[in-house]
Design an enzyme around this catalytic site. Sequence first.
Site, short mmCIF file in Angstrom:
data_model
loop_
_atom_site.label_atom_id
_atom_site.label_comp_id
_atom_site.label_asym_id
_atom_site.label_seq_id
_atom_site.Cartn_x
_atom_site.Cartn_y
_atom_site.Cartn_z
N TRP A 44 -8.96 -11.32 10.05
CA TRP A 44 -8.97 -10.35 8.83
C TRP A 44 -9.49 -9.32 8.60
CZ3 TRP A 44 -13.50 -10.16 4.88
CH2 TRP A 44 -13.51 -8.98 3.94
N ARG A 61 0.65 -1.17 0.24
CA ARG A 61 -0.21 0.08 0.26
C ARG A 61 1.00 1.49 0.10
NH1 ARG A 61 -5.74 -1.25 2.95
NH2 ARG A 61 -5.47 -3.41 2.14
N ASP A 95 -10.73 -5.81 9.90
CA ASP A 95 -10.16 -5.06 10.96
C ASP A 95 -11.51 -4.08 11.05
OD1 ASP A 95 -8.01 -4.84 9.89
OD2 ASP A 95 -8.12 -3.92 8.05
N GLY A 150 -3.90 -7.63 -1.45
CA GLY A 150 -5.12 -8.36 -1.20
C GLY A 150 -6.35 -8.99 -1.93
O1 IFM Z 1 -8.20 -7.35 5.99
C1 IFM Z 1 -8.24 -6.22 5.91
C2 IFM Z 1 -6.99 -5.60 5.37
O2 IFM Z 1 -6.23 -5.90 5.58
C3 IFM Z 1 -7.19 -3.62 5.10
N1 IFM Z 1 -8.03 -3.78 4.57
C4 IFM Z 1 -10.18 -4.25 5.25
C5 IFM Z 1 -9.87 -5.72 5.53
C6 IFM Z 1 -10.87 -6.32 5.66
O3 IFM Z 1 -11.41 -5.30 6.67
#
Ligand code: IFM
Length: 804
Positions: free
Chosen positions: A493, A346, A495, A712
């Site tokens: 996972w 990121r 947040d 991700g």
């Molecule tokens: O898994 C997370 C990720 O680490 C950051 N963005 C949001 C995702 C889901 O909450």
Amino acid sequence: MRYGYFDNEKREYVITRPDTPAPWVNYLGSPEYGAIISNNAGGYSFEKSGANGRILRYVFNQFDEPGRYIYIRDNDSKDYWSASWQPVGKDLDEYKSECHHGTAYTRMIAKYSGISSEALYYVPLDKSYEVWDLKVTNNSEKNRKLNITGYAEFTNNCNYEQDQVNLQYSQFITSTHFSQNRVMHHVHGNLDALKEDEYIDNKNVSMRFLGMAGQKVSSWCGSKEGFLGRYHDYSNPIGVINGSLDNKGNYNENGCGALTTLLELAPGETKEVIFIVGMKYDDEAAKIIARYDENENLCEKELVELKKFWHGKLEKFQVKTPSEEFNTMINTWNAYNCFMTFIWSRAASFTYCGLRNGYGYRDTVQDIQGIIHLAPEMAVEKIRFMLSAQVDNGGGLPLVKFTHNPGHEDTPDDTSYVQETGHPAYRADDALWLFPTVYKYISETGNMEFLDEVIPFANKDEATVYEHLQRAVKFSAEHLGKHGMPAGLYADWNDCLRLGKDGESSFVAMQYYYAMTILRKFAEYKNDDNYVKQLDKQQEELGKIIQKICYDEDRFIRGFTEEGNVIGKRTDAEANMWLNPQSWAVISKVADEEQGEVIMNSVYDRLNTEYGAILMDPPYHAEAFPGALAVIYNAGTKENSGIFSQSQGWLILAEALLKHGDRAFEYFMENSPAAQNDRAETRVLEPYCYGQFTEGKASPNFGRSHVHWLTGTASTVMVGCVEGILGMRPDFRGLHIEPSIPEKWEKFEITKSFRGSRLHIVVKNPGHVQSGCKKMIVNGKEVEGNYVTEDMLTENTEIELYMS
Ligand code: IFM
């Protein structure tokens, strides 16, 4: 409505209408020298760190300005325009343009007033500067005199935040100077009496430049205000209007680099001007510019090199299926997206300002999965790195700093780490992502020795990869909640789920279960019999607990709050059905086939929409518990019932594992950027890259996607497609081929590099089934089952698989 098309042969997305619903961007270079550019040339660049190495300024959330602007002025008519539609923004009836976003390069083509221009933007391979190569052609019948002006807006400080907010300081440290063919921008220029490695208050002089090659500079400007003029903006800079720049630098103002050259073009004639931007001291800048002056066609050669590099990577896995959208994504855009998120994490985008100065553990480990089939040698480097960011207690560092120093890092147990990173505690899932990632790498390559490689922990000590994985399992075992399932800790996972050390996460429980399946395979390989037994016992117990306390008739619940209340039970008024525990029950094999059918039907019935499945339903509003942070978002948004692209990947995989090819493909199409090229005004985001989420049905903007090029996401969809739909499932000794495809597909082909062999796989499906293998022929010989073992591989391996 569409704004462009995919040119699959060139691996380009071609934007034919520049007034796209959002800036549609591309990535050039790498964080060593990072450059992001939109279809209207908006964007910024930095060296090494988006936070601390910022070179070109960009104002976020503000209509895509400023950027790498090239202005063209007809000196007879005094009319002017830009090589990208914006910033001048001529009437689109007269101004015709195309923006070709390719693999790490962008080419803007414009035609206006009898002049055509091509601006190629790229960062040469392994170089730390950027090139804007402009070719201008006179298509009219008369001689033309054109002023060409390149404009680069430098930040006043390498630190992005200081440049934007601390104006009482950052405005008073810059100055610009001209020499010969370049504007040099000095930051902290008054420190030039220091030696290179001397610092005062962590500061030393840094220099940026905008240089010109190929033509002679006719005028220059080093001050933003001098170039634009007060009460003017990027669309009508006074320096362009006047036909000459003011030849003045800045001292205590906002700096910029602006260089003009005069081109005289006979009818049909083409001339080239090259602008170069970078962060270099003067003598190096001069040498770089000279290379482009001295070497003919250098830009074209560098472009060829760049394409060769990227296309070479993508060539490692190619498909030909009846679905153009699928081919486009898997062959080029999803793959390229995976590489970009793998490389950039990121670090920077148009949503991420670059201030997060490190890698998120879970996202980065997941991102690796997206490129293992394309570049296992790159993947393993990053796996090593991420293992070295695992704490010796088995947990992952939530944020791995770009300056990560294995063996010497603080951890979430130290106040210093918490203060520096803002992460107050461990997350439950971080290190569990290592299992599928390491397994995929070892299975892709057959590199079993990797298990014995010794890698340091983040804080102290070192251990083999096998032991690292054992510690990860131990971390979960030592952080259990009241029912014996993994505690949710600071987050899983999701947040937005704070379950603490007493609350429990069913998703993590499934990951933990799956981790033990993988670790067991490694333990068996190593003849670690006692450990196998221990894992079996531990896993069986966990499986029973999950089934007993998490299964609720037709779904798995999401977990337990710290007080022990169930999250996601059927009778809850809000958030009574969650996506991830269903798909992960299938992926982890916590659910058997029968249960899998039930829960995945519940997903389809309750969560699926025309843009993919929402994360949970109904959204939180009045019933959220204190750890349900999703409620802070509008309904239908992000974790509060948005459609998470990342979760679509797991959904595709889960359906494929259940042999539901039609459904797996349906989920792919619903959320695939390429499949929405004709609905660009609804999706808004680039039709060639995944975003973090799409607004769900509870939002008035249902279908609009956000947070482009995010970590991700691309990787989970890639795994869902390659391992799931296409059925490429390698293990330690070879490759299982188990497609789960739409039954209407009669045939598809794959070319894949695998352990030194080039596989050509032709899958035939005359009976139109969704899965299965009736017969397989390898290099002309019929073999038992659908497993290609390593000893069957030749330099070129021809495989024919009949599904029906
Ligand atoms: O898994 C997370 C990720 O680490 C950051 N963005 C949001 C995702 C889901 O909450």
